[in-house]
Design a protein around this motif. Structure first.
Motif, mmCIF file in Angstrom:
data_model
loop_
_atom_site.group_PDB
_atom_site.id
_atom_site.type_symbol
_atom_site.label_atom_id
_atom_site.label_comp_id
_atom_site.label_asym_id
_atom_site.label_seq_id
_atom_site.Cartn_x
_atom_site.Cartn_y
_atom_site.Cartn_z
ATOM 1 N N SER A 400 0.897 -1.319 -0.075
ATOM 2 C CA SER A 400 0.127 -0.116 -0.205
ATOM 3 C C SER A 400 0.765 1.272 -0.119
ATOM 4 C CB SER A 400 -0.939 -0.097 1.263
ATOM 5 O OG SER A 400 -1.969 -0.963 1.144
ATOM 6 N N GLU A 403 2.533 1.516 -3.383
ATOM 7 C CA GLU A 403 1.521 1.904 -4.467
ATOM 8 C C GLU A 403 1.164 3.625 -4.407
ATOM 9 O OE1 GLU A 403 -1.710 -0.720 -3.916
ATOM 10 O OE2 GLU A 403 -0.960 -2.233 -4.934
ATOM 11 N N LEU A 404 1.256 3.953 -3.285
ATOM 12 C CA LEU A 404 0.827 5.517 -3.047
ATOM 13 C C LEU A 404 2.356 6.052 -3.505
ATOM 14 C CD1 LEU A 404 -0.676 7.937 -2.111
ATOM 15 C CD2 LEU A 404 0.062 7.512 0.248
ATOM 16 N N GLN A 406 4.181 5.275 -5.477
ATOM 17 C CA GLN A 406 4.109 5.029 -7.096
ATOM 18 C C GLN A 406 3.189 6.321 -7.873
ATOM 19 O OE1 GLN A 406 1.676 2.010 -8.881
ATOM 20 N NE2 GLN A 406 3.655 1.311 -10.070
ATOM 21 N N GLN A 407 2.101 6.339 -7.226
ATOM 22 C CA GLN A 407 0.956 7.436 -7.636
ATOM 23 C C GLN A 407 1.797 8.798 -7.546
ATOM 24 O OE1 GLN A 407 -2.615 6.797 -5.513
ATOM 25 N NE2 GLN A 407 -2.700 4.824 -5.823
ATOM 26 N N GLN A 408 2.314 9.042 -6.496
ATOM 27 C CA GLN A 408 3.013 10.279 -6.267
ATOM 28 C C GLN A 408 3.931 10.629 -7.362
ATOM 29 O OE1 GLN A 408 4.489 9.802 -2.187
ATOM 30 N NE2 GLN A 408 2.615 10.501 -1.361
ATOM 31 N N ARG A 410 4.067 9.469 -10.224
ATOM 32 C CA ARG A 410 3.569 9.663 -11.822
ATOM 33 C C ARG A 410 3.464 11.093 -12.011
ATOM 34 N NH1 ARG A 410 2.252 5.309 -15.155
ATOM 35 N NH2 ARG A 410 1.236 6.874 -16.266
ATOM 36 N N LYS A 411 2.871 11.757 -10.869
ATOM 37 C CA LYS A 411 2.784 13.133 -11.142
ATOM 38 C C LYS A 411 3.951 14.090 -11.414
ATOM 39 C CE LYS A 411 -1.036 13.067 -7.455
ATOM 40 N NZ LYS A 411 -1.371 13.442 -6.244
ATOM 41 N N ASP A 415 8.084 6.908 -13.599
ATOM 42 C CA ASP A 415 7.304 5.612 -13.712
ATOM 43 C C ASP A 415 8.160 4.536 -12.716
ATOM 44 O OD1 ASP A 415 5.812 3.070 -14.210
ATOM 45 O OD2 ASP A 415 7.097 2.570 -15.804
#
Length: 539
Positions: A400, A403-404, A406-408, A410-411, A415
């Protein structure tokens, strides 16, 4: 909670999660609900733990499950004050260190004995340290602590000198750990495998081994006549408890349900989903942050896009650490302020350097020619801005959190590819250097953990070239026990790791246990492992 990452390096195993309510403590012991009056001797503590210890010899194994058992069975030459980090007497009443920290002479206290009745004397200390050294890699933590160990000399029955081939200021703190806890000479008549299962595991601690049924439970009982406890203990004499049953309950929901129903008296590793069960009703949750390396992404600086320091720095700026603790963890978790946790002696607060700065990250990447591609991931000369991170699912929050992150990332156009591996696979890849990023933390209440993992003469997890400035700082902090001289070098090492983004720190590990209404005095030692000497059960 010891590994490569986590378990394989033997430094951290489990993640305890803090509740938003209940009693918390930064050191010492937790208590059950209400005023139970003065501590009372007797009784059995039924303690639910999250994983099988595998090997309960503290000289060999480095997982929390193992060390939480082993700490109760062995004493150490010294202890470490949980609050200040200062090294204080225990089996040794005093010591001397030579100017270059290659020789340590300990004067032992009188009266301490092992469970077989033999004296804790200089010959026993020599046998024990020689025995740990002989274990080699089987001593998952001690092998690193004693990497430069040459020999022990019995000066007289109360005096032992330990000599090292290189400056080893870290050894003084290591001498306080259960991994260098002293075993009786008779213990070494048994094989390491036998000691793992408790056979011949004879210490001088406040409890003695009774039985070990793998994947079921470990039982220890009170040591009669024990009277040489650490000054850190809240009372002297024998332990209060007659017996401790470490019951192995891997499923978090079963563990918390068993505590709530009264089938267990205490548990380790409370998870966020289970926290509401302990909102009052006499239950408490002692909390303590782990010292040592925080959970982080360590970069292999010889691989792909991570060879560029500007890219690594951009990744660091693109991680919102506070969002991680607020979203995935709980309010008792701390966002990383350095590569070392704030409970580590000589920790340096680098919060400004680790501030969330996505605009700054984008600017760095654009300066290096990385421009947004069709899907938002940046591209340069046909190459995507991408790196892979390997991790082991040793505790539930690993995926978890990543994954967070990873999202940060991407901004900002980065990658991050997440790849879960088994612990043995992760260990193999780490040792081979076959990774872009690795995700792990390590627990140790001494800044020398940086040398163990980042020096080119040791773990070298960022794959740096010898003779770099970080090596110089790490060598300097290893050369003296004088804090005034050691502190600047330890701080310089932390600054270099963060500013060069060899590591991307994310958050500090926290230990949290659940205590039932009748359970009191379950405490932490300096490395946030369990201390049960002062624990007791109310009637």
């Amino acid at each position: 909670m010891s590994t490569l990452p986590l378990r394989a390096a033997g430094l951290v195993v489990v993640l305890g999660l803090a509740a938003a309510c209940g009693t918390t403590t930064a050191a010492g012991g937790g208590s059950g609900g209400g005023d139970a009056g003065p501590p009372r001797p007797g009784g059995t503590l039924r303690l639910g733990i999250s994983s099988n210890p595998d090997c309960i010899d503290p000289q060999q194994w480095g997982t929390n499950a193992a060390l939480n058992v082993g700490r109760q069975l062995v004493d150490s030459l010294t202890d470490q004050d949980q609050a200040s980090g200062k090294i204080i007497p225990w089996l040794a009443e005093n010591w001397e260190v030579n100017p270059d920290s290659t020789s340590f002479t300990f004067t032992l206290r009188t009266g301490a004995t092992f469970a077989d009745g033999t004296a804790v004397d200089a010959a026993a200390v020599k046998t024990s340290y020689d025995g740990i050294k002989a274990l080699g890699p089987k001593a998952q933590l001690g092998n690193g602590y004693l990497a430069a160990y040459k020999s022990a000399t019995v000066v007289d029955p109360k005096t032992v000198r330990l000599d090292f081939s290189a400056p080893s200021a870290q050894f003084l703190q290591a001498s306080s750990t259960m991994s260098l806890g002293i075993l009786a000479p008779a213990a070494y008549q048994k094989s390491p495998e036998q000691r793992c299962q408790g056979e011949g595991l004879i210490g001088s601690g406040p409890f003695v081994f009774e039985s070990f049924k793998s994947n079921q439970q470990v039982v220890i009982t009170k040591r009669k006549g024990y009277n040489w406890g650490s000054p850190q203990f809240k009372h002297q004499g024998e332990a209060y408890l007659d017996k401790v049953e470490f019951r192995i309950v891997p499923e978090p929901g079963v563990r918390t349900g068993s505590l709530a129903s009264g089938q267990l008296d205490a548990i380790t590793d409370v998870q966020p989903v289970d926290e509401p069960q302990f909102a009052g009703n006499g239950f408490t949750e002692p909390v303590r942050a782990n010292p040592g390396i925080v959970f982080n992404l360590t970069a292999n600086t010889t691989r792909g896009v991570l060879t560029d320091v500007k890219v690594r720095q951009a990744v660091s700026k693109g991680v919102n650490r506070q969002e991680v603790t607020d979203t995935v963890l709980t309010k008792n978790y701390k966002a990383a302020t350095s590569v070392l946790g704030s409970a580590t002696p000589l920790h340096l607060d680098l919060s400004k350097e680790l501030a969330y700065d996505p605009d700054g990250a984008k600017k760095l990447l654009e300066e290096q020619g990385w421009l947004p591609g069709p899907d938002g991931i940046r591209v340069k000369d046909g190459q995507r801005l991408s790196a892979k991170i390997i991790f082991s699912l040793v505790f539930n929050q690993n995926q978890s959190v990543l994954e967070l992150v990873q999202q940060q990332l991407r901004k900002i156009g980065f990658d991050l590819q997440i790849e879960q591996r088994t612990t043995p696979e992760t260990q193999q890849l780490t040792l081979a250097g076959d990774y872009d990023f690795i995700w792990y933390n390590t627990t140790r209440a001494d800044p020398d953990i940086l040398r163990q993992l980042f020096s080119t003469k040791a773990g070298n997890r960022s794959k740096l070239s010898p003779g770099n400035p970080l090596d110089a700082a790490l060598d300097k902090q290893a050369a003296t026990v004088d804090e005034a001289a050691r502190k600047p070098a330890a701080e310089e090492a932390q600054r270099l790791v963060v500013e060069q983004a060899y590591s991307i720190p994310v958050f500090e590990l926290t230990q949290v246990w659940g205590l039932g209404p009748k359970t009191h005095g379950v405490g932490f030692e300096a490395s946030s492992r369990m201390q049960l000497f002062d624990a007791w059960i109310a009637g």
